[in-house]
Every structure is written in structure tokens, then in C-alpha cells.
Design an enzyme around this catalytic site. Sequence first.
Site, short mmCIF file in Angstrom:
data_model
loop_
_atom_site.label_atom_id
_atom_site.label_comp_id
_atom_site.label_asym_id
_atom_site.label_seq_id
_atom_site.Cartn_x
_atom_site.Cartn_y
_atom_site.Cartn_z
N GLY A 1 -17.47 49.14 -5.07
CA GLY A 1 -17.80 48.02 -4.35
C GLY A 1 -16.67 47.33 -4.26
O GLY A 1 -15.63 47.14 -4.98
N GLN A 54 -11.95 39.69 -2.36
CA GLN A 54 -11.01 40.56 -3.18
C GLN A 54 -9.76 40.89 -2.33
O GLN A 54 -8.87 41.17 -2.92
CB GLN A 54 -12.04 41.65 -3.87
N CYS A 71 -14.39 45.20 -12.83
CA CYS A 71 -14.06 44.44 -11.80
C CYS A 71 -12.68 44.45 -11.32
O CYS A 71 -11.99 44.39 -12.25
CB CYS A 71 -14.56 43.05 -11.52
N LEU A 72 -12.40 44.91 -10.27
CA LEU A 72 -11.18 45.14 -9.49
C LEU A 72 -10.14 43.95 -9.60
O LEU A 72 -9.01 43.89 -9.95
CB LEU A 72 -10.94 45.55 -8.32
N HIS A 124 -23.51 42.64 -7.94
CA HIS A 124 -22.11 42.28 -8.15
C HIS A 124 -21.19 41.81 -7.13
O HIS A 124 -20.79 40.86 -7.00
CB HIS A 124 -21.51 43.52 -8.92
N GLU A 125 -21.53 42.69 -5.90
CA GLU A 125 -20.84 42.14 -4.68
C GLU A 125 -21.33 40.96 -3.93
O GLU A 125 -20.57 40.14 -3.62
CB GLU A 125 -20.89 43.43 -3.78
N HIS A 131 -20.07 38.23 -5.74
CA HIS A 131 -18.56 37.72 -5.20
C HIS A 131 -18.75 36.84 -3.95
O HIS A 131 -17.91 36.04 -3.78
CB HIS A 131 -17.91 38.95 -5.06
ZN ZN Z 1 -15.82 42.69 -8.67
#
Ligand code: ZN
Length: 169
Positions: free
Chosen positions: A49, A54, A103-104, A145-146, A149
Amino acid sequence: MNILRIVTLADKKPILHQPTQEVKNIGDQKIQRLIDEMIPTMYYKDGIGLAATQVNVGLRIATLVPNPEKFEDYKKKAQEAIIIINPKIIQHSLRTVSEEEGCLSVPGIFGPVKRWKSVTVEFYDREGKKNKMKASGLLARVFQHEIDHLDGTLYVQKALRLYKIELAH
Ligand code: ZN
């Protein structure tokens, strides 16, 4: 194909911690281009995702791998994604589950996070059509999670504990 740079905690940018703005002009070329770039970026970076914050954009947009359990199959084409614009969780299970997340934007760190087992999310797709989707399992987790964000919340703020792994270079 333009792969976007991922903002990480190390960049110390406020964008990862700020709530995003609703998208009003989904048909706009800039929005469509952003989506076109987010999808390959997500696959290239091995994410299941990706939220707009991000890639340094403060808009309420995220992309998700349609079936994250089959990530490798989707990665081969790196084209398909669930695009969620202005998403809202409108229903969720009472049951929660704790599973490991990463997470990236927080490379090398992992930890379990308690999430609802299933969620129903209302959102606009990239054509501007209102859509509703019920997800369970890993996909439900990615949705949560997204959307976190997009509200300026990172999973590390919710994790029950965190641990570091050595990244292979
Ligand atoms: Zn993330």
C-alpha cells in the site's frame, strides 16, 4: 515510468504527521498523473500500500495491492491497484487482530499492531465514482494502515512494540 521518492521518518518532514486534504478535482490531470506514478512506485518499492503523504503529497489518496497475499503476481505487471480517494471507514468488526506491520516510510522497523479484523471503506475511485468495499484479513489491515497515513498517523504510534531488523544492501 517515473518512480517517486519515498519520504521516510529520517527526512523529518511534517507531511508524514499531518492530516491530508480531501481531493475535490479527481479528474484533474495532476491527480491522475500522481496516481499513475504512485502505482508503479508502490510495486517497485515492494509496498502493499502507498499513501500520497509518502510521496510528499498532502492529499487524501492511497493505492493498495488488490490482493496483498498475492503480491508477487501483481508485481509482475505493476499496474493493478485499488485506488482510494477521500476514503472513510464506515463500518468495522468488533473483533481485532494483532499482526506484524512495516512501512516504507519507516524502513527496517517492524512490530505488531492491533487492527479491526474487517472493515467497510467508502471512497471515490479514480473516475470519481463513489465506491464501497468490504475487506478482511491482510487487505483490511492495509486499508487501516493507509487511511491512518492520510490522517497523519504512522503505525509506529500504534504498535504494541517495535523491533529493528538489519536491512540487506
Ligand atoms: Zn505505511
